[in-house]
Enzyme design. Structure first.
Site, mmCIF file in Angstrom:
data_model
loop_
_atom_site.group_PDB
_atom_site.id
_atom_site.type_symbol
_atom_site.label_atom_id
_atom_site.label_comp_id
_atom_site.label_asym_id
_atom_site.label_seq_id
_atom_site.Cartn_x
_atom_site.Cartn_y
_atom_site.Cartn_z
ATOM 1 C CB CYS A 86 -0.983 -0.043 1.177
ATOM 2 S SG CYS A 86 -2.311 1.155 1.059
ATOM 3 C CG HIS A 195 -3.270 -3.690 3.431
ATOM 4 N ND1 HIS A 195 -2.313 -2.992 4.126
ATOM 5 C CD2 HIS A 195 -3.906 -2.783 2.667
ATOM 6 C CE1 HIS A 195 -2.375 -1.708 3.825
ATOM 7 N NE2 HIS A 195 -3.345 -1.555 2.926
ATOM 8 C CD GLU A 197 -0.458 -5.454 5.873
ATOM 9 O OE1 GLU A 197 -0.537 -6.068 4.797
ATOM 10 O OE2 GLU A 197 -0.616 -4.222 5.972
#
Lengths: 232, 83
Positions: A86, A195, A197
């Site tokens: 991002c 994302h 994560e």
């Protein structure tokens, strides 16, 4: 244990999640600070999401000139795996480690959704653990995630297999060719808007057919780098 | 102190969602003679010393290196602001 550094910039907000993802993937997360000229000897580097410097000037533009970015550019040239998520992706384009740029979503609104992606290239440091063409779902949240590059650059990225992730079902931000993530020529530097994560632990990931919030597709992004470092 | 102005615009061929949103608001003000809006940026660089060719060259350098991103934007003006 393989050590992956996560650089915190003023305004980073997913650095903690990135460190947690690295730990859950079996690595040792290492805190790095944007103002240092020190990578602490890490084996790989993550530039996390957020709004570094309040997105002033352009997203990632000021962070790309941070002191530690000189070391990141050198490490990338040596082949150290670097992942920009991002805002981190925006920094990598601003630092010219990846081609193209990110602009405001074409529809003008912030988008936050669980996004289906195709893993288009498994020849990168961060996708070696996937099957080519495999579909994954990870959260996406951005206001300025429209990927753009000139026609020649896009053609080169497609020809060289450097489109790493592509949006499926919908192009959520007006990215050219539905590009969600790209790699450098060597494949050690990867940037993506979604994302991974945020999809690493059952109970906190995207919904799947099996159960609510059970999606952990992002974990293998980090495992790919950990396995690649061990194999090197 | 003298000022060098740098102006940056999104590339002409790119969609400018910000300008489009502003254009929509103009329509709601009843000003429909303005058919399009593009939004850019203006930077004012205060110069220590005279605005000579060296100062303008430095301004052009930082405009290309930092103030604008050549992938998505064009530098359309680098010149001294005349009061």
């Amino acid at each position: 244990m393989t050590r992956i550094g996560v650089i915190t910039f003023p305004g980073s907000l997913d650095d903690g999640d990135a460190r947690r993802a690295i730990r859950l993937a079996g690595g040792e997360p290492v805190r790095l600070w944007h103002g240092d000229h020190d990578l602490d000897g890490v084996d790989a580097i993550v530039l996390p999401g957020g709004f570094s410097y309040g997105d002033y000037l352009r997203c990632g533009a000021i962070a790309a000139h941070s002191p530690i970015m000189r070391e990141v550019v050198d490490a990338a040239a040596r082949g150290v795996p670097v992942l920009g998520i991002c805002n981190g992706f925006q920094m990598l384009t601003e630092a010219h480690l990846l081609p193209g740029g990110l602009v405001r979503n074409d529809h003008g609104a912030f988008v936050c959704r669980d996004q289906r992606l195709a893993v288009e290239s498994t020849r990168t440091a961060w996708t070696g653990g996937f099957e080519p063409g495999e579909q994954i779902v990870v959260p996406l949240k951005n206001g300025e995630g429209g990927y753009l590059a000139d026609a020649d650059t896009v053609a080169r990225l497609e020809d060289e297999g450097r489109v790493v992730f592509r949006y499926l079902e919908t192009d959520p931000n007006g990215s050219v060719h539905g590009i969600a993530g790209v790699a450098n020529a060597a494949g050690n530097v990867v940037g993506l808007m979604p994302h991974p994560e945020h999809a690493v632990e059952p109970g906190f990931g995207p919904d799947t057919a099996a159960a609510m919030r059970s999606g952990v597709d992002g974990l293998r992004v980090f495992r790919s780098a950990l396995e690649g470092v061990l194999a090197a | 102190m003298p000022v060098i102005v740098v102006e940056v615009m999104p590339k002409a061929e790119l969609l400018d969602p910000q300008g489009k949103a502003v254009a929509g608001a103009l329509g709601r003000l009843g000003k429909d003679r303005f058919s399009a809006v593009r939004v850019g940026k203006r930077f004012e660089l205060t110069v220590d010393g005279p605005v000579d060719e060296a100062a303008l060259a430095d301004a052009r350098e930082v405009a290309e290196a930092l103030l604008a991103n050549g992938v998505i934007e064009d530098v359309v003006r680098v010149s001294e602001e005349v009061a």
